[in-house]
Design a protein around this motif. Structure first.
Motif, short mmCIF file in Angstrom:
data_model
loop_
_atom_site.label_atom_id
_atom_site.label_comp_id
_atom_site.label_asym_id
_atom_site.label_seq_id
_atom_site.Cartn_x
_atom_site.Cartn_y
_atom_site.Cartn_z
N ALA A 94 0.84 -1.21 0.00
CA ALA A 94 0.00 0.00 0.00
C ALA A 94 0.87 1.25 0.00
CB ALA A 94 -0.93 -0.01 1.22
N ARG A 117 1.92 1.70 -3.57
CA ARG A 117 0.78 2.17 -4.39
C ARG A 117 0.45 3.62 -4.10
NH1 ARG A 117 -2.42 -2.42 -3.17
NH2 ARG A 117 -2.10 -4.04 -4.74
N GLY A 118 0.62 4.00 -2.84
CA GLY A 118 0.37 5.39 -2.43
C GLY A 118 1.24 6.38 -3.20
N GLN A 119 2.34 5.89 -3.77
CA GLN A 119 3.19 6.78 -4.59
C GLN A 119 2.83 6.67 -6.06
OE1 GLN A 119 7.48 6.14 -3.64
NE2 GLN A 119 6.67 4.74 -2.11
#
Ligand code: SAH
Ligand code: TMP
Ligand code: ZN
Length: 406
Positions: free
Chosen positions: A133, A136-138
């Protein structure tokens, strides 16, 4: 001692070191969860046929890699620089234009983010939900899976062949290594490369770095053992590039047999391994004796410091420290606490010995007399950061390559 067959070739394994039952190395726990803690045997041996050094027992992977995975790659500034260079090297040395790069065990995206650039397609494979996560947050493309031959098949069907399959500190973690190599064979383009770096058994033996041995590290690679495995999958080692990070690693570059020029470094390393005896069980008997001496020297040093009334704390709640602490029988009597910067570890206790993990701010606010450097693989970064601790009389105790207080 247990007898089992080699997971890769079915050969006989010669066990050489039994650490006894160990908790999960990265299993930093909340104090209220201590009652649920489990232990698993930790024993290591060498295959007489293919020379792969390996654990005899494997902890179920979901117990280690899950939504609570404690290790975030980006806690080390030096590793961030290292992985930027790794990505640059992959892009400039090994790839065609408009490549597709797949990374195994991309964790929080420390390397994967450098493949997110115009003209490059990237995909991370990361089973631990929390670190996936973070990647993915980037804005990175990550699928939450354990990589194996079936996953490789799905990727090739969905995205086409990969020009590079890369991984750091992950390939040695995967028990079904044969399936990973088969997956590489399915996934790679005809000129594609499979590039991975992991702890190197030659460095472990040379430095008596027994703390590299823990549940997540199922295999301890040599060139000889990787070449044997690669051959079975029609792959070939085309380069080997030593890395200074994490206390000594090797980056292996594999390609389909006959498709890439083989670097002279490969034959040179093979000769060095021959001299060091990395395929010979006797070498590992000597290693065990060195490990026992190292343990005795460390415990002797800590007892002496305790008797002299010195305040000692651990520095870096590494997964490696779980092996040292539990094998040497270290205790809150030896170490007041362990200092760390990782938010997910602070406030927890160490696996097995339940030594508290405290914020590095506490180390700064009230420096101990001695810091036992569990994160010795980050020594240069840490010694630079702690110059004032040392200037005011603080000392670091290390145990790799030998026990020393300075
Ligand atoms: N590459 C990073 C992270 C290493 S930690 C670095 O070098 O700092 C190992 C990572 O591999 C963990 O994030 C873990 O979740 C992941 N992993 C474990 N088994 C895997 C598998 N079968 N396929 C892909 N990733 C895996
Ligand atoms: P590693 O050896 O598996 O990379 O883990 C290093 C651990 O040490 C990790 O928990 C973060 C911690 N650490 C610090 O507390 N301070 C530091 O300066 C560094 C580099 C790491
Ligand atoms: Zn074998």
């Amino acid at each position: 001692m247990t007898m089992i067959a080699c997971r890769l070739c079915g050969g006989t394994i010669e066990p050489f070191l039994d650490f006894g039952p160990m908790p999960i190395a990265n299993g930093f726990l909340r104090p209220e969860d201590i009652a649920t803690e489990r232990r698993y045997p930790l024993e290591v041996g060498i295959c007489r046929r293919c020379a792969m050094v390996q654990l005899l027992h494997v902890v179920p992977e979901q117990e280690m890699f899950n939504a609570g995975y404690a290790f975030f790659s980006s806690t080390s500034a030096r590793m961030a620089v290292h992985f930027e260079r790794f990505a640059q090297d992959v892009l400039s040395t090994w790839l065609p234009t408009a490549p597709f790069v797949v990374e195994l065990g991309c964790n929080d995206g420390i390397m994967l983010r450098h493949y997110r650039r115009p003209g490059v397609r990237h995909l991370g494979i990361e089973p631990s939900a929390n670190v996936a996560a973070a990647a993915r947050g980037q804005g990175l493309n990550v699928i939450e899976r354990f990589f194996d031959a079936d996953v490789a098949q799905e990727i090739v069907e969905a995205h086409g062949p990969a020009d590079a399959l890369v991984g750091a500190n992950v390939v040695c973690h995967i028990p079904y290594l044969d399936s990973v190599f088969e997956g590489a064979g399915r996934l790679l383009a005809s000129e594609g490369v499979f590039i991975f770096e992991d702890p190197y058994i030659g460095d472990i033996v040379r430095q008596t770095a027994y703390d590299q041995i823990y549940d997540e590290h199922i295999y301890y690679f040599s060139l000889a053992s990787i070449e044997t495995l690669a051959r079975r999958h029609d792959l070939e080692v085309v380069d080997v590039i030593p890395q200074a990070v994490h206390g000594g690693q090797i980056r292996f570059v594999l390609a389909r047999s006959g498709r890439r020029r083989v670097s002279d470094r490969v034959a040179q390393l093979a000769a060095t391994e021959q001299t060091q005896g990395l395929s010979v069980p006797r070498t590992f008997e000597a290693f065990r004796a060195a490990v026992e001496r190292s343990r005795d020297a460390l415990v002797g040093q800590l007892d002496a410091l305790g008797a002299a009334g010195q305040r000692v704390v651990g520095y870096g709640a590494t997964s490696k420290s779980t092996t040292v602490i539990n094998y040497c029988g270290l205790h809150t009597r030896h170490l007041e606490y362990i200092s760390d910067v990782t938010p997910t570890k602070i406030g927890r206790v160490s696996p097995g010995a339940h030594i508290p993990i405290r914020d590095h701010a506490e180390f700064r606010a009230s420096p101990p007399d001695v810091a036992l450097l569990f994160a010795w693989n980050h020594a240069a970064e840490i010694l630079a950061k702690e110059a004032s601790f040392r200037a005011s009389g603080g000392r670091f105790l290390t145990y790799v390559p030998r026990v020393s207080l300075g």
